[in-house]
Design an enzyme around this catalytic site. Structure first.
Site, short mmCIF file in Angstrom:
data_model
loop_
_atom_site.label_atom_id
_atom_site.label_comp_id
_atom_site.label_asym_id
_atom_site.label_seq_id
_atom_site.Cartn_x
_atom_site.Cartn_y
_atom_site.Cartn_z
N SER A 129 0.83 -1.20 0.00
CA SER A 129 0.00 0.00 0.00
C SER A 129 0.87 1.26 0.00
O SER A 129 1.66 1.46 -0.91
CB SER A 129 -0.95 -0.05 1.20
OG SER A 129 -1.89 0.98 1.17
N HIS A 164 -7.41 -5.49 -0.27
CA HIS A 164 -6.17 -4.81 0.13
C HIS A 164 -5.43 -5.50 1.27
O HIS A 164 -4.19 -5.47 1.31
CB HIS A 164 -6.51 -3.37 0.54
CG HIS A 164 -5.41 -2.40 0.35
ND1 HIS A 164 -4.87 -2.10 -0.89
CD2 HIS A 164 -4.71 -1.64 1.25
CE1 HIS A 164 -3.91 -1.20 -0.75
NE2 HIS A 164 -3.78 -0.91 0.53
#
Length: 399
Positions: free
Chosen positions: A174, A374
């Protein structure tokens, strides 16, 4: 919306207290909920080291190290070095909060690597400065710009000096990829010290981001500051730890806590180890600055990969010697790069990933995992065989 969320939390707390008093069923609390990262590493039988590193602008960062695995402790020779960098609102615990056979930090150590884990300024373990305190606004005047410009060079150079190695493998998740793309494209000398860049759920553009974070990002800057202040954003706290160990250990509420983990990122609850939810929620969120969140807000509004906009031509000129924020060009980065993305990732959207792939000059590998969101990259039950083994194979191929 803020009052509704507060009301929900109050109801959960009251219901939990009533449930406990009347003998409601709780699952056992994992001992790691009250441990720091070094203690978690030692708990699983791995050697643990901790270092403090000072950046050029005075921030003091914590680095965690697993110098070798449980299976190769007798091998005293130098090992290839891996640096793991967490994402937004996270910390180094992300890499070791699953079981030992499913956490990337432990798997890499047992595979023969010297594993280092970074902590960005302002999170739970990097809240010190040479001259500033966390009570001062100046301490929190940073975004992912400074993490790329100061945190990564300080951490990586310290690791290389300590180990005597010339290069490291860099694994970012990320925002850990965001600062990697900035640092390795803007600082050529640092880029030469990266053997290979492993970008997990990379975030550069957020043009197609469907996360609720994108909706927050469209709010005016003044409103965001009015809601959250000028200092820290979502730090770990005693109250969050209490929720993790009392609310999230309740049989009925455990699934709700798991779903809250997915609220910002996408849903794949079947791939989450529900028995570890209390460990996740007592370490994450780990905090960042409101200014960092404003920077992400600007990325949503302006749809540009650029430095922080200080809000006026005069302020931008003071910081950048030009009246507008400089843009970052991923194409300037020559580091060999492998990318993994998720088909259900709300933050690193498929369309944004496709744009990024065209900008990576030295792309050596890309795989999209259709069902993943994610957080599957750090906590997914199937991550060891769908991702981590492939990372190790690529590291050995490019050693």
């Amino acid at each position: 919306m803020k009052m509704r969320f507060l009301g929900l939390v109050v109801c959960l707390v009251l219901w939990t207290l009533h449930s406990e008093a009347s003998g409601g069923k709780l699952t056992a609390v994992n001992p790691e909920t009250n441990m720091n990262v070094s203690e978690i590493i030692s708990y699983w039988g791995f050697p643990s080291e901790e270092y403090l590193v000072e950046t050029e602008d005075g921030y003091i960062l914590c680095l965690n190290r697993i110098p070798h695995g449980r299976k190769n402790h007798s091998d005293k020779g130098p090992k290839p070095v891996v640096f793991l960098q967490h994402g937004l609102l996270a910390d180094s615990s992300n890499w070791v909060t699953n079981l030992a056979n499913s956490s990337l930090g432990f798997i890499l150590a047992d595979a023969g690597f010297d594993v280092w884990m970074g902590n960005s300024r302002g999170n739970t373990w990097s809240r010190k400065h040479k001259t500033l305190s966390v009570s001062q606004d100046e301490f929190w005047a940073f975004s992912y710009d400074e993490m790329a410009k100061y945190d990564l060079p300080a951490s990586i150079n310290f690791i290389l000096n300590k180990t005597g190695q010339e290069q490291v493998y860099y694994v970012g998740h990320s925002q850990g990829t965001t600062i990697g793309f900035i640092a390795f494209s803007q600082i050529p000398e640092l880029a030469k010290r990266i053997k290979m860049f492993f970008a997990l759920a990379p975030v550069v553009s957020v043009d197609f981001c469907t996360s609720p974070m994108a909706k927050l990002g469209r709010l005016p800057d003044l409103l965001i500051k009015d809601l959250f202040g000028d200092k820290e954003f979502l730090p770990q706290s005693a109250f969050l730890k209490w929720l993790g160990t009392h609310v999230c250990t309740h049989v009925i509420l455990k699934e709700l806590c798991g779903n809250l983990c997915f609220l910002l990122c996408g849903f794949n609850e079947r791939n989450l180890n529900m028995s570890r939810v209390d460990v996740y929620t007592t370490h994450s969120p780990a905090g960042t600055s409101v200014q960092n969140m404003l920077h992400w807000s600007q990325a949503v509004k302006f749809q540009k990969f650029q430095a922080f906009d200080w809000g006026s031509s005069a302020k931008n000129y003071f910081h950048y010697n030009q009246s507008y924020p400089p843009t970052y060009n991923v194409k300037d980065m020559l580091v060999p790069t492998a990318v993994w993305s998720g088909g259900h990732d709300w933050l690193a959207d498929v369309y944004d990933i496709n744009i990024l792939l065209t900008q990576i000059t030295n792309l050596v590998f890309h795989e999209s995992i259709p069902e993943w969101e994610h957080l599957d990259f750090i906590w997914g039950l199937d991550a060891p065989w769908r991702l981590y083994n492939k990372i190790i194979n690529l590291m050995k191929k490019y050693q």
